[in-house]
Enzyme design. Structure first.
Site, PDB file in Angstrom:
ATOM      1  N   ASP A 140     -51.226 -33.799  11.761  1.00 29.55           N
ATOM      2  CA  ASP A 140     -49.943 -33.124  11.953  1.00 29.55           C
ATOM      3  C   ASP A 140     -48.940 -34.067  12.599  1.00 29.55           C
ATOM      4  O   ASP A 140     -47.745 -34.042  12.289  1.00 29.55           O
ATOM      5  CB  ASP A 140     -50.118 -31.891  12.834  1.00 29.55           C
ATOM      6  CG  ASP A 140     -50.897 -30.798  12.126  1.00 29.55           C
ATOM      7  OD1 ASP A 140     -51.382 -29.889  12.801  1.00 29.55           O
ATOM      8  OD2 ASP A 140     -51.027 -30.881  10.887  1.00 29.55           O
ATOM      9  N   LEU A 147     -21.381 -22.040  25.873  1.00 24.77           N
ATOM     10  CA  LEU A 147     -19.999 -21.870  26.328  1.00 24.77           C
ATOM     11  C   LEU A 147     -19.957 -21.918  27.841  1.00 24.77           C
ATOM     12  O   LEU A 147     -20.882 -21.461  28.511  1.00 24.77           O
ATOM     13  CB  LEU A 147     -19.475 -20.498  25.889  1.00 24.77           C
ATOM     14  CG  LEU A 147     -19.252 -20.273  24.401  1.00 24.77           C
ATOM     15  CD1 LEU A 147     -19.014 -18.791  24.127  1.00 24.77           C
ATOM     16  CD2 LEU A 147     -18.082 -21.099  23.920  1.00 24.77           C
ATOM     17  N   LYS A 155     -17.988 -11.159  23.014  1.00 25.24           N
ATOM     18  CA  LYS A 155     -19.150 -12.038  23.099  1.00 25.24           C
ATOM     19  C   LYS A 155     -20.373 -11.167  22.846  1.00 25.24           C
ATOM     20  O   LYS A 155     -20.704 -10.293  23.642  1.00 25.24           O
ATOM     21  CB  LYS A 155     -19.227 -12.690  24.483  1.00 25.24           C
ATOM     22  CG  LYS A 155     -20.370 -13.678  24.596  1.00 25.24           C
ATOM     23  CD  LYS A 155     -20.218 -14.516  25.858  1.00 25.24           C
ATOM     24  CE  LYS A 155     -21.214 -15.648  25.898  1.00 25.24           C
ATOM     25  NZ  LYS A 155     -22.602 -15.242  25.871  1.00 25.24           N
ATOM     26  N   ASP A 173     -24.088  -9.939  22.533  1.00 21.65           N
ATOM     27  CA  ASP A 173     -25.300 -10.229  23.293  1.00 21.65           C
ATOM     28  C   ASP A 173     -26.507 -10.178  22.359  1.00 21.65           C
ATOM     29  O   ASP A 173     -27.264  -9.221  22.348  1.00 21.65           O
ATOM     30  CB  ASP A 173     -25.429  -9.202  24.424  1.00 21.65           C
ATOM     31  CG  ASP A 173     -26.347  -9.696  25.520  1.00 21.65           C
ATOM     32  OD1 ASP A 173     -26.801 -10.853  25.434  1.00 21.65           O
ATOM     33  OD2 ASP A 173     -26.604  -8.924  26.459  1.00 21.65           O
ATOM     34  N   CYS A 229     -45.546 -25.186  54.237  1.00 19.53           N
ATOM     35  CA  CYS A 229     -45.586 -24.833  52.821  1.00 19.53           C
ATOM     36  C   CYS A 229     -46.730 -23.857  52.560  1.00 19.53           C
ATOM     37  O   CYS A 229     -47.868 -24.141  52.928  1.00 19.53           O
ATOM     38  CB  CYS A 229     -45.777 -26.112  52.011  1.00 19.53           C
ATOM     39  SG  CYS A 229     -46.137 -25.793  50.275  1.00 19.53           S
ATOM     40  N   CYS A 271     -49.609 -25.638  50.379  1.00 23.65           N
ATOM     41  CA  CYS A 271     -50.475 -26.747  50.817  1.00 23.65           C
ATOM     42  C   CYS A 271     -50.574 -26.892  52.322  1.00 23.65           C
ATOM     43  O   CYS A 271     -51.329 -27.725  52.817  1.00 23.65           O
ATOM     44  CB  CYS A 271     -49.998 -28.061  50.189  1.00 23.65           C
ATOM     45  SG  CYS A 271     -48.467 -28.676  50.899  1.00 23.65           S
ATOM     46  N   LYS A 318     -16.795 -13.410  31.228  1.00 26.50           N
ATOM     47  CA  LYS A 318     -17.896 -12.460  31.323  1.00 26.50           C
ATOM     48  C   LYS A 318     -17.467 -11.182  32.034  1.00 26.50           C
ATOM     49  O   LYS A 318     -16.669 -11.220  32.970  1.00 26.50           O
ATOM     50  CB  LYS A 318     -19.077 -13.094  32.101  1.00 26.50           C
ATOM     51  CG  LYS A 318     -19.625 -14.375  31.483  1.00 26.50           C
ATOM     52  CD  LYS A 318     -20.287 -14.156  30.145  1.00 26.50           C
ATOM     53  CE  LYS A 318     -21.742 -13.773  30.255  1.00 26.50           C
ATOM     54  NZ  LYS A 318     -22.636 -14.814  30.659  1.00 26.50           N
ATOM     55  N   CYS A 358     -41.037 -28.489  51.194  1.00 28.97           N
ATOM     56  CA  CYS A 358     -42.382 -28.965  51.513  1.00 28.97           C
ATOM     57  C   CYS A 358     -42.340 -30.487  51.521  1.00 28.97           C
ATOM     58  O   CYS A 358     -41.768 -31.102  50.622  1.00 28.97           O
ATOM     59  CB  CYS A 358     -43.351 -28.467  50.446  1.00 28.97           C
ATOM     60  SG  CYS A 358     -44.905 -29.354  50.422  1.00 28.97           S
ATOM     61  N   TYR A 412     -19.119 -16.161  13.459  1.00 29.59           N
ATOM     62  CA  TYR A 412     -17.954 -16.508  14.282  1.00 29.59           C
ATOM     63  C   TYR A 412     -17.731 -18.002  14.462  1.00 29.59           C
ATOM     64  O   TYR A 412     -16.811 -18.407  15.154  1.00 29.59           O
ATOM     65  CB  TYR A 412     -18.045 -15.832  15.652  1.00 29.59           C
ATOM     66  CG  TYR A 412     -19.335 -16.103  16.400  1.00 29.59           C
ATOM     67  CD1 TYR A 412     -19.667 -17.386  16.800  1.00 29.59           C
ATOM     68  CD2 TYR A 412     -20.229 -15.077  16.687  1.00 29.59           C
ATOM     69  CE1 TYR A 412     -20.856 -17.643  17.474  1.00 29.59           C
ATOM     70  CE2 TYR A 412     -21.416 -15.322  17.350  1.00 29.59           C
ATOM     71  CZ  TYR A 412     -21.721 -16.614  17.749  1.00 29.59           C
ATOM     72  OH  TYR A 412     -22.879 -16.869  18.395  1.00 29.59           O
ATOM     73  N   GLU A 437     -12.253 -12.568  21.231  1.00 29.78           N
ATOM     74  CA  GLU A 437     -13.201 -11.749  20.457  1.00 29.78           C
ATOM     75  C   GLU A 437     -14.389 -11.399  21.340  1.00 29.78           C
ATOM     76  O   GLU A 437     -14.642 -12.081  22.334  1.00 29.78           O
ATOM     77  CB  GLU A 437     -13.674 -12.533  19.225  1.00 29.78           C
ATOM     78  CG  GLU A 437     -14.477 -13.774  19.596  1.00 29.78           C
ATOM     79  CD  GLU A 437     -14.641 -14.758  18.445  1.00 29.78           C
ATOM     80  OE1 GLU A 437     -13.636 -15.015  17.758  1.00 29.78           O
ATOM     81  OE2 GLU A 437     -15.749 -15.261  18.264  1.00 29.78           O
ATOM     82  N   CYS A 475     -48.831 -31.830  47.012  1.00 21.30           N
ATOM     83  CA  CYS A 475     -48.759 -30.365  47.115  1.00 21.30           C
ATOM     84  C   CYS A 475     -49.048 -29.782  45.731  1.00 21.30           C
ATOM     85  O   CYS A 475     -48.356 -30.105  44.764  1.00 21.30           O
ATOM     86  CB  CYS A 475     -47.373 -29.937  47.587  1.00 21.30           C
ATOM     87  SG  CYS A 475     -47.080 -28.167  47.386  1.00 21.30           S
ATOM     88  N   ASP A 530     -45.417 -35.035  11.084  1.00 16.39           N
ATOM     89  CA  ASP A 530     -44.204 -34.743  11.840  1.00 16.39           C
ATOM     90  C   ASP A 530     -43.323 -35.981  11.959  1.00 16.39           C
ATOM     91  O   ASP A 530     -42.102 -35.913  11.819  1.00 16.39           O
ATOM     92  CB  ASP A 530     -44.626 -34.286  13.241  1.00 16.39           C
ATOM     93  CG  ASP A 530     -43.709 -33.214  13.756  1.00 16.39           C
ATOM     94  OD1 ASP A 530     -43.846 -32.869  14.930  1.00 16.39           O
ATOM     95  OD2 ASP A 530     -42.861 -32.738  12.987  1.00 16.39           O
TER      96      ASP A 530
HETATM   97  S1  IVH Z   1     -18.683 -19.412  19.960  1.00 20.32           S
HETATM   98  C1  IVH Z   1     -19.057 -23.923  20.073  1.00 20.32           C
HETATM   99  N1  IVH Z   1     -18.348 -16.822  19.816  1.00 20.32           N
HETATM  100  O1  IVH Z   1     -22.721 -17.127  23.291  1.00 20.32           O
HETATM  101  C2  IVH Z   1     -19.018 -22.506  20.514  1.00 20.32           C
HETATM  102  N2  IVH Z   1     -20.359 -17.629  20.774  1.00 20.32           N
HETATM  103  O2  IVH Z   1     -22.896 -18.576  25.778  1.00 20.32           O
HETATM  104  C3  IVH Z   1     -20.017 -21.684  19.819  1.00 20.32           C
HETATM  105  N3  IVH Z   1     -21.921 -15.877  21.454  1.00 20.32           N
HETATM  106  O3  IVH Z   1     -24.634 -19.766  22.044  1.00 20.32           O
HETATM  107  C4  IVH Z   1     -20.105 -20.348  20.325  1.00 20.32           C
HETATM  108  N4  IVH Z   1     -20.690 -14.172  20.813  1.00 20.32           N
HETATM  109  O4  IVH Z   1     -24.878 -17.480  20.905  1.00 20.32           O
HETATM  110  C5  IVH Z   1     -19.160 -17.815  20.210  1.00 20.32           C
HETATM  111  N5  IVH Z   1     -17.939 -14.569  19.589  1.00 20.32           N
HETATM  112  C6  IVH Z   1     -18.733 -15.543  19.957  1.00 20.32           C
HETATM  113  C7  IVH Z   1     -19.995 -15.298  20.541  1.00 20.32           C
HETATM  114  C8  IVH Z   1     -20.771 -16.369  20.946  1.00 20.32           C
HETATM  115  C9  IVH Z   1     -21.851 -14.550  21.353  1.00 20.32           C
HETATM  116  C10 IVH Z   1     -23.061 -16.601  22.040  1.00 20.32           C
HETATM  117  C11 IVH Z   1     -23.557 -17.769  21.232  1.00 20.32           C
HETATM  118  C12 IVH Z   1     -23.532 -18.945  22.177  1.00 20.32           C
HETATM  119  C13 IVH Z   1     -23.491 -18.275  23.502  1.00 20.32           C
HETATM  120  C14 IVH Z   1     -22.870 -19.164  24.544  1.00 20.32           C
END
Ligand code: IVH
Length: 691
Positions: free
Chosen positions: A37, A87, A122, A124, A413, A416, A319, A436, A231, A120, A442, A41
Site C-alpha cells: 500500500d 474563515l 454561514k 453549519d 503534576c 508524574c 458569528k 509540569c 457558495y 449570506e 512525564c 500510495d
Molecule cells: S466561504 C474561502 N461561505 O465555514 C472561503 N463558507 O469557517 C470559503 N461555511 O470551511 C468559505 N457557510 O465549510 C463560506 N456561506 C458560506 C459558508 C461557509 C458555511 C463553512 C465552510 C468553511 C467554514 C469556515
C-alpha cells in the site's frame, strides 16, 4: 498559451499512470495486490503531483482521478489543487466596520470609496468540493486538512439534490464548493429511527450529516436525507462571472442549489442590518446556521486581497453570540497537555447548550478559578460558541450550596508527581499556566506529544488515533516518535502480536503498518510541526521549512553558533524571538536531539508542501522599494509571498530581485552596485501574471 510538456515528464507520467492503473486492477478487481500500500500510495501521489504541475497531463490519462478507496480502512485521499480554506471570525458589531476598513487599507482605497460586499448565512454543515469535468460530476471530496480531503464521490452521488450533470454552459473544469447539511426536521426523524433501532443518537444536525456522509457503504448514505448549498469554488478553467454574486447565480443556472438569503450590501451599516435580519430569520429556518459570512463581491478585488495563512482577506464570518446554560459542577479534574500545561477541566451534570449536550468545559487556569470563585458543587454558567471548547463563564452565587468545596490547585503534576511551576518572565510576572517540569519523562506529556505527532496536520497516520497511542504507550510499545516506525519490525519479531490484541485484527494491523510506512516520506513543514515545540505551529513550521529548505540546513544552523542561529532565525520574515528561543532551547537538550536523530533514521523529510510551486519567483528573495502605484506595500508583500517568494526589507548579496517604484533611493543604488536585477512595478506584474 499552452505550455509544452517536456519529454521526460511525459514519459515519467505515462509510466507512473500505467503502473498505478495495473495496481488498481490487481487490487480492486483481482484481489491480488502488485505492491505494498505504501508503494502504491507513493506512486499515486507522484502522479498527482505531476498533474498538479502540468494540468494538461490530466487529459492524457485520468488514472489518478478515478481511483477508489485503496484500503478498507477508510476513504482514498484527494489532493485539493486549490486549498480549501477556513474563515476568520468576528463576534462584535464594531468588527464589521473594521473588516471593511482593513480591506480598504490593503487595497489602498479611500475611506469613502464604494465597496460592495455580499452577506449570506454561514451554514453549519460540512464543507464539500465537487469537481465537474465537461459538466459531469467526477469527484466529491471533504475538506480534510484543507490540502487533502477524503474521496466521498460514491456517497455524494446518492444525494439527489446534487446534479450528476450540470445544465447550461459550465466551464470545462469546475470545482464547486459548498456545504452539505441535514435539515432539522430530517435530523429529528433520523434520531427517532436511531432510538427505535437501539443505535446511538446524533448530537446535532451537523454531526448527523457528517456521520451520514462518511459511511463506507454508500447504500447507508442513500437512506439519509442530505442537502447542499453551493457558495464557493476551487479550480475552474474559466470563471462565468466577475462577482461573487454572479458566480452563485451561475451555479444556480447550472442546476446547483444555492442559498436564497444572499444579499448585496453597499456598506458596513447594510452588512450589520443583514446580520440582524438573518439572525431574526434563524429560528424559522429548517437548517442550522451559526453566523453570517461577508465576502467582497468583486472577484478582481478578491484576487488582489488573497489570503493570510489559512483564511481569505476578502471574507470573514460574523458569528452569532454564544449560547449559554446553567448546570451543576460535579468535579474539577486536571489534564496535562503536550507542553506540560495543567488545565483544569470542569466535569458537569450533562446539559443541553444550544442543541449540543455538554458534560465537560474548560476552566482555563488556576487564576480563572480563583477570579470566578468556582467551587465544586456550584451551579455554573456554561457557554458554547461554534466549535470552540465550552467554557465556564461564571457561578450562580444565589444557588451556591453550603457544602460547595473550594478547589485547591495541585502544585505537582497529577500524572508524574514532578513539581508543577509557573514561569516568571523578565518583569517578574508569573505565567497564568502552571506546567509540569518533567518534560518527556512525564507520561502524560509523552502521550500527548505522540498524539500530536500522529495527528492530522502533522504525520497524519491513519489508524493511529488517540486511543491506540494511549494503549501502545501504556504497554511500552511506543515511547518516542521513532518507535512508531519500528513497530512493524518489532511486531514481526515478537511472539505477542498486535493482531491478537483485543480491538485489532489481521487486516487492521496490516492497514496500520501500511499507513505508518506511507509516512516515511513526509514534507519538512509537517515534520517540524509534528515535533510539537511551543510556539512552532503550522505557520511557523512552514516559515522554517521554506527558509531552510532541508532538515540538514536547519540542524546545521540550530546546532551551530547560537548567536548566529538566533540572528538567522529572527531574520526570517514573521518569525520572532519567542519562536527562535523555543527552537534553540529544544535543540539544546540532548534527549530532544537524540529523539530527532532517531526519527531521522526512520523517515526522510521531503520538500515543503508549497501551494504554489511553478511560479517564476518561487524561492526568490525580493525587495520592494520606492513608491508603488498599483498596490499597497502590504498587498505587494502578500502577493509575492503567495507566489513563493521571500520578501526582505533590505538589499544584500542574497537578493534576487528589486522592484523599484518612483523615488527609490539607496536600495536601488545598492542593488545596482551588487549587480542585483532591478525592475519596475509594471515589469513585476508582467512577470507574475500567467501568460
Ligand atoms: S466561504 C474561502 N461561505 O465555514 C472561503 N463558507 O469557517 C470559503 N461555511 O470551511 C468559505 N457557510 O465549510 C463560506 N456561506 C458560506 C459558508 C461557509 C458555511 C463553512 C465552510 C468553511 C467554514 C469556515
Amino acid at each position: 498559451m499552452a505550455h509544452e510538456i517536456p519529454r521526460d515528464i511525459l514519459e515519467n507520467h505515462a509510466a507512473l499512470a500505467k503502473e498505478v492503473a495495473a495496481a488498481d486492477i490487481a487490487y480492486h478487481q483481482q484481489d491480488q495486490p502488485l505492491m505494498s500500500d505504501a508503494a502504491y500510495d507513493e506512486r499515486r501521489r507522484a502522479l498527482q503531483a505531476l498533474e498538479a504541475q502540468w494540468p494538461a497531463l490530466k487529459t492524457l490519462d485520468a488514472t489518478s482521478q478515478k481511483i477508489g478507496a485503496p484500503v478498507a480502512a477508510g476513504f482514498a485521499k484527494v489532493v485539493h489543487h486549490v486549498p480549501m480554506l477556513s474563515l476568520g471570525n468576528i463576534f462584535a458589531d464594531e468588527e464589521v466596520a473594521e473588516f471593511c476598513a482593513r480591506v480598504r487599507r490593503f487595497l489602498g482605497l479611500a475611506e469613502e470609496a464604494p465597496l460592495a460586499v455580499v452577506a449570506e448565512p454561514k451554514i453549519d454543515g460540512l464543507s464539500m468540493s465537487l469537481r465537474y469535468e465537461d459538466g459531469e460530476l467526477v469527484t466529491a471530496a471533504t475538506r480534510g486538512d484543507g490540502a487533502e480531503g477524503e474521496d466521498v464521490t460514491a456517497n455524494v452521488r446518492t444525494i439527489t439534490e446534487i446534479p450528476q450533470h450540470l445544465r447550461g454552459n459550465p466551464p470545462d473544469v469546475l470545482e464547486v464548493r459548498g456545504e452539505i447539511y441535514m435539515s432539522r426536521r430530517d435530523f429529528v426523524a433520523l434520531n427517532a429511527r436511531q432510538v427505535q433501532a437501539g443505535r446511538p443518537v446524533f448530537a446535532n444536525p451537523r454531526n448527523a450529516a457528517a456521520g451520514s456522509l462518511r459511511q463506507l457503504d454508500p447504500a447507508i448514505t442513500a437512506t439519509r436525507p442530505l442537502h447542499f448549498f453551493a457558495y464557493a469554488w476551487g479550480e475552474a478553467s474559466a470563471l462565468p462571472a466577475l462577482t461573487q454574486r454572479g458566480m452563485v447565480g451561475a451555479f444556480a443556472s447550472y442546476g446547483l442549489p444555492v442559498n436564497p438569503l444572499m444579499t448585496l450590501c453597499a456598506d458596513a451599516a447594510a452588512m450589520k442590518a443583514q446580520f440582524a435580519a438573518i439572525g431574526t430569520a434563524r429560528p424559522g429556518l429548517d437548517y442550522d446556521i451559526d453566523g453570517v459570512v461577508y465576502k467582497v463581491d468583486d472577484l478582481a478585488l478578491q484576487q488582489r486581497l488573497g489570503f493570510v495563512s489559512r483564511a481569505p482577506r476578502w471574507a470573514v464570518a460574523h458569528k452569532f453570540p454564544a449560547e449559554q446554560a446553567v448546570t451543576e459542577l460535579r468535579d474539577i479534574e486536571i489534564q496535562v497537555g503536550r507542553t506540560g500545561a495543567l488545565t483544569p477541566v470542569a466535569r458537569l451534570e450533562p446539559v443541553n447548550v444550544g442543541g449540543v449536550m455538554v458534560s465537560n468545559a474548560t476552566l482555563h487556569n488556576e487564576d480563572e478559578i480563583a477570579r470566578k470563585d468556582v467551587r465544586i458543587g456550584d451551579y455554573v454558567i456554561v457557554q458554547r460558541a461554534g466549535d470552540v471548547i465550552p467554557q465556564i463563564v461564571g457561578v450562580v452565587m444565589e444557588r451556591r450550596p453550603r457544602d460547595a468545596k473550594p478547589f485547591v490547585f495541585p502544585q505537582v503534576c497529577p500524572a508524574c508527581g514532578s513539581a508543577a511551576l509557573r514561569e516568571i518572565d523578565d518583569k517578574g510576572v508569573a505565567d497564568a499556566v502552571r506546567r509540569c517540569s518533567a518534560g518527556l519523562t512525564c507520561p502524560a506529556q509523552a502521550v500527548e506529544r505522540l498524539k500530536h505527532f500522529a495527528s492530522r496536520d502533522a504525520f497524519d497516520i491513519e489508524g493511529l488515533g488517540d486511543r491506540q497511542i494511549e494503549q501502545f504507550y501504556a504497554d511500552g510499545l511506543i515511547h518516542s516518535p521513532a518507535d512508531i516506525f519500528t513497530l512493524a519490525a518489532r511486531d514481526a519479531a515478537s511472539l505477542k502480536k498486535l493482531k491478537d490484541r483485543e480491538g485489532f485484527g489481521e487486516q487492521s494491523v496490516k492497514n496500520l503498518f501500511a499507513a505508518i510506512d506511507a509516512r516515511r516520506r513526509v514534507p519538512l513543514n509537517r515534520l517540524l510541526y509534528a515535533l510539537g515545540l511551543r510556539h512552532v505551529g503550522r505557520t511557523n513550521s512552514r516559515r522554517l521549512a521554506r527558509h531552510f529548505g532541508s532538515i540538514d540546513a536547519l540542524l546545521n544552523a540550530v546546532l551551530g553558533d547560537q548567536t548566529a542561529a538566533m540572528a538567522e532565525l529572527t531574520g526570517i520574515d514573521g518569525l520572532g524571538e519567542v519562536v527562535a528561543s523555543s527552537l534553540l532551547a529544544f535543540f539544546a537538550e540532548a534527549h530532544n536531539r537524540d529523539a530527532v536523530s532517531a526519527l531521522l533514521a526512520e523517515v526522510t523529510p521531503q520538500p515543503m508542501e508549497e501551494i504554489v510551486s511553478a511560479s517564476p519567483v518561487a524561492g526568490k528573495t525580493v525587495v520592494f522599494t520606492g513608491a508603488l502605484e498599483r498596490m499597497t506595500r502590504e498587498e505587494a508583500k502578500a502577493s509575492a509571498e503567495r507566489l513563493g517568494a521571500k520578501v526582505s526589507g533590505s538589499v544584500s548579496k542574497k537578493t534576487d530581485l528589486v522592484i523599484a517604484g518612483p523615488g527609490a533611493g539607496s536600495k536601488r543604488t545598492q542593488a545596482e552596485a551588487l549587480g542585483v536585477e532591478v525592475i519596475s512595478e509594471d515589469e513585476w506584474f508582467a512577470r507574475i501574471t500567467p501568460a
